[in-house]
Design an enzyme around this catalytic site. Structure first.
Site, PDB file in Angstrom:
ATOM      1  N   SER A 131       0.794  -1.227   0.000  1.00  0.00           N
ATOM      2  CA  SER A 131       0.000   0.000   0.000  1.00  0.00           C
ATOM      3  C   SER A 131       0.828   1.280   0.000  1.00  0.00           C
ATOM      4  O   SER A 131       0.319   2.338  -0.320  1.00  0.00           O
ATOM      5  CB  SER A 131      -0.936   0.005   1.198  1.00  0.00           C
ATOM      6  OG  SER A 131      -0.186  -0.010   2.387  1.00  0.00           O
ATOM      7  N   LYS A 173     -12.435  -1.792   2.181  1.00  0.00           N
ATOM      8  CA  LYS A 173     -11.832  -0.916   1.161  1.00  0.00           C
ATOM      9  C   LYS A 173     -12.703  -0.990  -0.103  1.00  0.00           C
ATOM     10  O   LYS A 173     -13.750  -0.346  -0.149  1.00  0.00           O
ATOM     11  CB  LYS A 173     -10.374  -1.321   0.918  1.00  0.00           C
ATOM     12  CG  LYS A 173      -9.514  -1.205   2.194  1.00  0.00           C
ATOM     13  CD  LYS A 173      -8.049  -1.314   1.910  1.00  0.00           C
ATOM     14  CE  LYS A 173      -7.203  -1.594   3.142  1.00  0.00           C
ATOM     15  NZ  LYS A 173      -7.219  -0.575   4.187  1.00  0.00           N
ATOM     16  N   HIS A 184      -5.448  -4.542  -0.829  1.00  0.00           N
ATOM     17  CA  HIS A 184      -5.349  -3.529  -1.892  1.00  0.00           C
ATOM     18  C   HIS A 184      -5.417  -4.174  -3.263  1.00  0.00           C
ATOM     19  O   HIS A 184      -4.768  -3.722  -4.213  1.00  0.00           O
ATOM     20  CB  HIS A 184      -4.073  -2.705  -1.716  1.00  0.00           C
ATOM     21  CG  HIS A 184      -4.092  -1.905  -0.455  1.00  0.00           C
ATOM     22  ND1 HIS A 184      -4.747  -0.686  -0.352  1.00  0.00           N
ATOM     23  CD2 HIS A 184      -3.604  -2.184   0.778  1.00  0.00           C
ATOM     24  CE1 HIS A 184      -4.627  -0.232   0.882  1.00  0.00           C
ATOM     25  NE2 HIS A 184      -3.946  -1.124   1.589  1.00  0.00           N
TER      26      HIS A 184
HETATM   27  N1  PLP Z   1      -3.722  -5.476   5.414  1.00  0.00           N
HETATM   28  C1  PLP Z   1      -3.402  -4.425   4.633  1.00  0.00           C
HETATM   29  C2  PLP Z   1      -2.400  -4.603   3.537  1.00  0.00           C
HETATM   30  C3  PLP Z   1      -4.013  -3.171   4.841  1.00  0.00           C
HETATM   31  O1  PLP Z   1      -3.696  -2.119   4.084  1.00  0.00           O
HETATM   32  C4  PLP Z   1      -4.953  -3.049   5.889  1.00  0.00           C
HETATM   33  C5  PLP Z   1      -5.622  -1.746   6.179  1.00  0.00           C
HETATM   34  O2  PLP Z   1      -5.059  -0.710   6.232  1.00  0.00           O
HETATM   35  C6  PLP Z   1      -5.246  -4.164   6.666  1.00  0.00           C
HETATM   36  C7  PLP Z   1      -4.624  -5.360   6.414  1.00  0.00           C
HETATM   37  C8  PLP Z   1      -6.257  -4.092   7.767  1.00  0.00           C
HETATM   38  O3  PLP Z   1      -7.535  -4.107   7.193  1.00  0.00           O
HETATM   39  P1  PLP Z   1      -8.810  -3.694   8.062  1.00  0.00           P
HETATM   40  O4  PLP Z   1      -8.980  -2.223   7.876  1.00  0.00           O
HETATM   41  O5  PLP Z   1      -9.930  -4.504   7.483  1.00  0.00           O
HETATM   42  O6  PLP Z   1      -8.499  -4.071   9.457  1.00  0.00           O
END
Ligand code: PLP
Length: 421
Positions: A208, A267, A236
């Site tokens: 990200s 997302k 993502h």
């Molecule tokens: N994994 C990645 C790569 C993320 O970007 C995020 C969120 O920022 C998460 C996990 C966590 O997701 P959630 O918002 O559903 O807890």
């Protein structure tokens, strides 16, 4: 002003003024916290939150004024966060199934909509089964400890998301960290890990901060060679990467080689909240028995389930939304490159505009907002020193005009601050 009045009304209604805890320990704690907060401010890494007074979407109204702001920093990749059908589905689920379950899943917290959504997720990813969590953070926190023992090994990309890092910290497996997307290093670590019973390679599908995509074909080849399993975090990627938006594994043609997929409903898939694991049925069965964030946390609220379920329906009906996002991404990346900017990553709607200097990223982001474009600067410690950037995220619901306005504003602000000659 309205928030302050509401707070006063609450106090007047019996909530009372905030009370400071008394005693030496409480005073000592307050001093320590204040000094730590001051350190964060001093280091220039304080994160302040802009308050949005409208729905999430390509155009926002900010509290205290700013209307008609074009938003380029949400993970609302497909624009489903405020899609009318997604909102309607949430309202219907709320009406029919109530506000929430007041329970964890295995006590009395499973409704038919939870089972339906799990089935839909498994079908979308072409996996055997799926399990819901309150977030993908929870899904990542729960999987490694439930799956791996001290006899096993986990091999993790050094730039994996914080939730994967934390999940791995919680498990007792042997831990190997390979250099970011470095297949030579992964191979060396896989060789070293041959002594363990089971090997699991864990990587973000798309990273990200840089908008780069894990070399899953090569990872899967190495996994086959060294008898390892592959886990990907698709937060993502789910909903928009690959011809049908199934994710990085579809994009790179390895859907049958990746064993476990974790992803988010927060997302592209409607943006409400929630996460999941999808993969082999016995693994999902085991997670229902052993995964702590699943066993010891409340069930997903029906309205949230309704949003995600409708988002998946929309994506399974047609890949038009995902395709439109890809075209918008291409427009932004090529126009910005032609203007003289360096955009990290490739073909991903995360488009980091690389600037290097932390102050430059911060003043440029502020100036972009003055021109009605909402973007955020990232600097150390979120990204490495000297690699400060403004991260732009493209959504299917940006118009071509929105994108062109963003490029024009970047060009103007870039020239003003010396980022462009
Ligand atoms: N994994 C990645 C790569 C993320 O970007 C995020 C969120 O920022 C998460 C996990 C966590 O997701 P959630 O918002 O559903 O807890």
């Amino acid at each position: 002003v309205r928030r302050a009045a509401a707070a006063r009304a609450l106090r007047g209604g019996g909530a009372g003024a905030p009370r400071a805890a008394s005693g030496a320990a409480a005073a000592q704690l307050r001093r320590r916290l204040e000094s730590e907060l001051q350190e964060i401010r001093g280091a220039g890494t304080w994160k302040s939150e802009r308050v949005i007074a409208s729905r999430q979407g390509p155009h926002l109204r900010l509290a205290g004024g700013g209307a008609g702001i074009i938003n380029f920093c949400a993970n609302n990749y497909l624009g489903l966060s405020s899609h009318p059908e997604v909102i309607r589905a949430a309202v219907e689920a709320l009406e029919k199934f109530g506000a929430g379950l007041s329970s964890v899943r295995f006590i009395c917290g499973t409704q038919s909509i939870h089972k339906d959504l799990e089935e839909k997720i498994a079908c979308f990813h072409q996996r055997e089964d799926a399990i819901l969590y309150a977030s993908c953070f929870d899904a990542n926190a729960g999987i490694f400890e439930a799956l791996l023992t001290p006899e096993d090994a986990v091999l993790s990309d050094e730039l994996n998301h914080a939730s994967i890092i934390d999940g791995i910290r919680l498990c007792k497996a042997n831990k190997y960290r390979y250099k970011h997307m470095d297949m030579q290093d992964l191979e060396a670590k896989l060789k070293e890990a041959q002594k363990h019973r089971l090997r699991l390679v864990a990587t973000d599908g798309a990273f990200s901060m840089d908008g780069d995509i894990a070399p899953l074909r090569e990872i899967c080849q190495l996994a086959q060679k060294y008898d390892a399993l592959v886990f990907i975090d698709e937060c993502h990627a789910t909903g928009f990467l690959g011809p049908n938006g199934r994710g990085t594994d579809e994009l790179l043609g390895v859907m049958d080689k990746v064993t476990i997929v974790n992803s988010t409903l927060g997302k592209a898939l409607g943006g409400a909240a929630g996460g999941y694991t999808t993969g082999p049925k016995p693994l999902i069965d085991l997670l229902r028995q052993r995964s702590r964030p699943y066993l010891f946390s409340n069930s997903l609220p029906p309205a949230v389930v309704g949003c995600a379920s409708k988002a998946l329906d929309l994506l399974m009906e047609s890949n038009a939304i995902a395709q439109s996002m890809a075209a918008k991404t291409q427009r932004f990346r090529s126009k910005m490159t032609a203007a003289g900017f360096t955009i990290s990553g490739k073909d991903h709607p995360i488009c980091p505009v690389m600037l290097g200097d932390a102050r430059l990223a911060s003043v440029m982001a502020e100036d972009m907002l003055n021109r009605g474009i909402y973007v955020i600067g990232f600097s150390y410690p979120v990204v490495p020193k000297g690699k400060a950037r403004i991260r732009v995220q493209i959504s299917a619901v940006h118009s071509d005009e929105d994108i062109d306005r963003c490029v024009d504003a970047f060009t103007e602000v870039g020239r003003k601050h010396g980022a462009l000659s």
